[in-house]
Design an enzyme around this catalytic site. Structure first.
Site, PDB file in Angstrom:
ATOM      1  N   HIS A   1       0.849  -1.193   0.000  1.00 24.21           N
ATOM      2  CA  HIS A   1       0.000   0.000   0.000  1.00 24.21           C
ATOM      3  C   HIS A   1       0.888   1.248   0.000  1.00 24.21           C
ATOM      4  O   HIS A   1       1.917   1.280   0.674  1.00 24.21           O
ATOM      5  CB  HIS A   1      -0.906  -0.006   1.237  1.00 24.21           C
ATOM      6  CG  HIS A   1      -1.991   1.028   1.167  1.00 24.21           C
ATOM      7  ND1 HIS A   1      -1.752   2.352   1.436  1.00 24.21           N
ATOM      8  CD2 HIS A   1      -3.300   0.922   0.839  1.00 24.21           C
ATOM      9  CE1 HIS A   1      -2.879   3.030   1.271  1.00 24.21           C
ATOM     10  NE2 HIS A   1      -3.833   2.189   0.913  1.00 24.21           N
TER      11      HIS A   1
ATOM     12  N   LYS B   1      -7.400  -0.550  -6.891  1.00 23.78           N
ATOM     13  CA  LYS B   1      -8.176   0.430  -6.134  1.00 23.78           C
ATOM     14  C   LYS B   1      -8.175   1.745  -6.916  1.00 23.78           C
ATOM     15  O   LYS B   1      -7.613   1.828  -7.998  1.00 23.78           O
ATOM     16  CB  LYS B   1      -7.604   0.592  -4.721  1.00 23.78           C
ATOM     17  CG  LYS B   1      -7.585  -0.694  -3.913  1.00 23.78           C
ATOM     18  CD  LYS B   1      -8.939  -1.178  -3.365  1.00 23.78           C
ATOM     19  CE  LYS B   1      -9.730  -0.165  -2.639  1.00 23.78           C
ATOM     20  NZ  LYS B   1     -10.326  -0.600  -1.389  1.00 23.78           N
TER      21      LYS B   1
ATOM     22  N   TYR C   1      -2.958  10.260  -2.180  1.00 20.65           N
ATOM     23  CA  TYR C   1      -1.792   9.497  -2.644  1.00 20.65           C
ATOM     24  C   TYR C   1      -0.841  10.357  -3.468  1.00 20.65           C
ATOM     25  O   TYR C   1       0.254   9.922  -3.814  1.00 20.65           O
ATOM     26  CB  TYR C   1      -2.226   8.239  -3.412  1.00 20.65           C
ATOM     27  CG  TYR C   1      -3.021   7.312  -2.524  1.00 20.65           C
ATOM     28  CD1 TYR C   1      -2.512   6.917  -1.293  1.00 20.65           C
ATOM     29  CD2 TYR C   1      -4.286   6.865  -2.878  1.00 20.65           C
ATOM     30  CE1 TYR C   1      -3.238   6.114  -0.445  1.00 20.65           C
ATOM     31  CE2 TYR C   1      -5.030   6.049  -2.035  1.00 20.65           C
ATOM     32  CZ  TYR C   1      -4.495   5.688  -0.818  1.00 20.65           C
ATOM     33  OH  TYR C   1      -5.226   4.902   0.028  1.00 20.65           O
TER      34      TYR C   1
HETATM   35  C1  FPP Z   1      -6.434   2.143   3.144  1.00 18.18           C
HETATM   36  O1  FPP Z   1      -7.572   2.848   3.201  1.00 18.18           O
HETATM   37  C2  FPP Z   1      -5.374   2.858   3.889  1.00 18.18           C
HETATM   38  C3  FPP Z   1      -4.365   2.216   4.456  1.00 18.18           C
HETATM   39  C4  FPP Z   1      -4.287   0.748   4.399  1.00 18.18           C
HETATM   40  C5  FPP Z   1      -3.228   2.967   5.101  1.00 18.18           C
HETATM   41  C6  FPP Z   1      -3.531   4.100   6.034  1.00 18.18           C
HETATM   42  C7  FPP Z   1      -2.265   4.667   6.504  1.00 18.18           C
HETATM   43  C8  FPP Z   1      -1.875   5.936   6.309  1.00 18.18           C
HETATM   44  C9  FPP Z   1      -2.735   6.919   5.606  1.00 18.18           C
HETATM   45  C10 FPP Z   1      -0.494   6.392   6.654  1.00 18.18           C
HETATM   46  C11 FPP Z   1      -0.070   6.464   8.053  1.00 18.18           C
HETATM   47  C12 FPP Z   1       1.253   7.101   8.093  1.00 18.18           C
HETATM   48  C13 FPP Z   1       1.890   7.584   9.176  1.00 18.18           C
HETATM   49  C14 FPP Z   1       3.142   8.352   9.002  1.00 18.18           C
HETATM   50  C15 FPP Z   1       1.390   7.371  10.543  1.00 18.18           C
HETATM   51  P1  FPP Z   1      -8.722   2.585   2.136  1.00 18.18           P
HETATM   52  O2  FPP Z   1      -8.981   1.120   1.968  1.00 18.18           O
HETATM   53  O3  FPP Z   1      -9.861   3.435   2.557  1.00 18.18           O
HETATM   54  O4  FPP Z   1      -8.103   3.226   0.835  1.00 18.18           O
HETATM   55  P2  FPP Z   1      -7.667   2.571  -0.579  1.00 18.18           P
HETATM   56  O5  FPP Z   1      -8.885   2.014  -1.214  1.00 18.18           O
HETATM   57  O6  FPP Z   1      -7.148   3.735  -1.337  1.00 18.18           O
HETATM   58  O7  FPP Z   1      -6.610   1.536  -0.320  1.00 18.18           O
END
Ligand code: FPP
Ligand code: ZN
Ligand code: K
Length: 457
Positions: free
Chosen positions: A252, A302, A308
């Protein structure tokens, strides 16, 4: 290249139409993808009919960055109490950081917020080390990261001296594990966020590199915070070439950034290849950008999402610089850097056309509402596009030294017709240190203040 009816400069066809190669199999995933293209295309091609867009366009068909509206949006966000927030471990330190960083990128002087920020974080620090998400909450590395970056952003003695560095060092020692990684909080999960946030704290605060005597990692034979860390991060790279939160999970973008930035603290960027399969990583990173949207997605199959533009987008300057190696000490910053390995034009089009809300603030995608998280990280994406980042070889045994040598120059304007020239009338977003995601000088100032006050292990 198709030419827009109203503007003389060419706009590549792949940003104007859906790909011709479509899988006949319809799934929930493919339908969501088609829906996303349908909501983006009218905005990407709004130059053809400017009534579709609330913005003015430049000669390349790009809308202007509505700075005043975005500044107002972030100022209102900073004034309000945090709304319930979906998708990320939300808390006040983050709300403060996103708003401050966004305002800085847009040219505001965030040192004016110093007293307010100091007051806010005063109540969140625990005597046992680190910051919680609010008063009375257990310390957490994500909130601590956002808190430290906020204090660095406002800067000054009052902000720096608030931090109990000795307690922080002991707390970080309790988070370091026998396999080389870090937990995100005591008894919490171990993942690459923990590793990145811990190294940001250690480096900005000039903490001793040796582990405190009570660190569980000492039982694993480790003596330093960095021992076994590269090997741990290496185990988080997946069969796709991307990087997961922890060994065995799905790659990811958010975790890729944490890992790559962590490796740029762990050692010199060009040593990244000791721990990562760089060819696999490049191929995975490239596949995160879609056409016609131009934006970046976080993982395979996705959707594109403006946040991003940072999590995946900021991997690019780090990886590009790692491949280029350190700045030439004689030629200095003016050295020709390698071409971008992604379409910065595509990303700029996605951010400016699809992610600006009509009343200020930036968003995930056109069907979503703006918030400070997406505002901040879309702006980071623009900042990366507008600047070329380089680092220097640090003549030092200090593993963090190279992270403080990064410099940014304005991305060179190349020949006419080149995608880079679309930024001639650029958004003029300020530059950042891509490892810390705060301005170069703010990271260095905190570090210099700490270095003048060494802690004995
Ligand atoms: C998926 O969300 C999101 C994650 C698996 C990662 C979340 C982590 C962060 C944003 C970063 C943390 C960083 C620090 C420095 C603490 P989703 O399933 O809603 O989104 P997607 O469909 O785009 O994968
Ligand atoms: Zn998002
Ligand atoms: K760049």
């Amino acid at each position: 290249m198709a030419t827009s009816g109203l503007f003389s400069k060419p706009m590549p066809a792949y940003f104007r139409q859906t790909t011709k190669l479509l899988d006949a199999l319809e799934t929930e995933t493919s339908m969501l993808q088609s829906a996303t293209i349908s909501e983006c295309l009218p905005l990407l091609t709004a130059v053809d009919d400017p009534s579709r867009s609330p913005f003015d366009f430049n000669e390349f068909g790009l809308p202007s960055l509505e700075k005043e509206e975005h500044i107002q949006f972030l100022q209102e966000n900073l004034a309000e109490l945090p709304a319930p927030f979906v998708g990320i471990d939300a808390s006040r330190p983050w709300m403060v950081y996103w708003a401050l960083l966004g305002l800085h990128l847009l040219g505001e002087d965030v040192s004016l917020f110093r007293s307010r920020v100091v007051k806010t974080f005063y109540s969140m620090q625990n005597t046992t080390g680190g910051f919680g998400g609010g008063f009375g909450q257990y310390s957490h590395l994500a909130g601590t990261y956002a808190g430290l970056l906020s204090l660095a952003l406002v800067g000054g003695e009052e902000a720096y001296s608030l931090i109990d560095r000795k307690a922080m060092w002991h707390w970080l020692g309790r988070l370091k594990e026998k396999d080389g990684g870090f937990r995100i909080c005591e008894e919490g999960e171990e993942d690459v966020r923990g590793a990145y946030c811990a190294l940001v704290a250690l480096s900005l605060l000039g903490l001793p590199l040796s582990l405190p005597p009570d660190s569980p990692a000492r039982e694993g034979g480790f003596e330093l915070f960095t021992d076994g860390l590269g090997e741990y991060l290496s185990r988080c790279q997946t069969y796709e070439g991307g990087i997961a939160s922890s060994p065995g999970s799905e790659a990811h973008g958010a975790y890729a950034f944490c890992t790559i930035a962590c490796l740029c603290l762990h050692g010199a960027p060009h040593d990244m290849g000791r721990f990562l399969d760089m060819d696999g990583l490049l191929s995975w990173l490239s596949a995160r950008q879609y056409a016609p949207e131009g934006g970046l997605a976080g993982r395979t199959n996705k959707l594109v999402d403006g946040c991003y533009s940072h999590w995946v987008g900021t991997c690019w300057p780090l990886v590009e610089a790692a491949l280029d190696g350190p700045r030439d000490p004689i030629k200095g910053v003016g050295r020709i850097v390698s071409e971008n390995l992604y379409s910065s034009e595509g990303l700029a089009r996605y951010i400016l056309c699809c992610c600006q809300g009509p009343e200020g603030g930036l968003r995930d995608k056109p069907s979503k509402y703006p918030d400070s998280y997406h505002t901040c990280y879309n702006l980071v994406g623009l900042s990366n596009i507008e600047h070329a980042h380089t680092y220097a070889n640090a003549e030092s045994s200090d593993p963090f030294a190279s992270a403080f040598t990064w410099e940014a120059a304005r991305a060179q304007t190349r020949s006419e017709g080149d995608p880079a020239s679309i930024f001639e009338t650029g958004a003029q977003v300020r530059s950042l240190n891509p490892v810390f995601v705060i301005p170069h000088d703010r990271a260095l100032k905190m570090r210099t203040w700490a270095a003048a006050r060494p802690l004995e292990p």
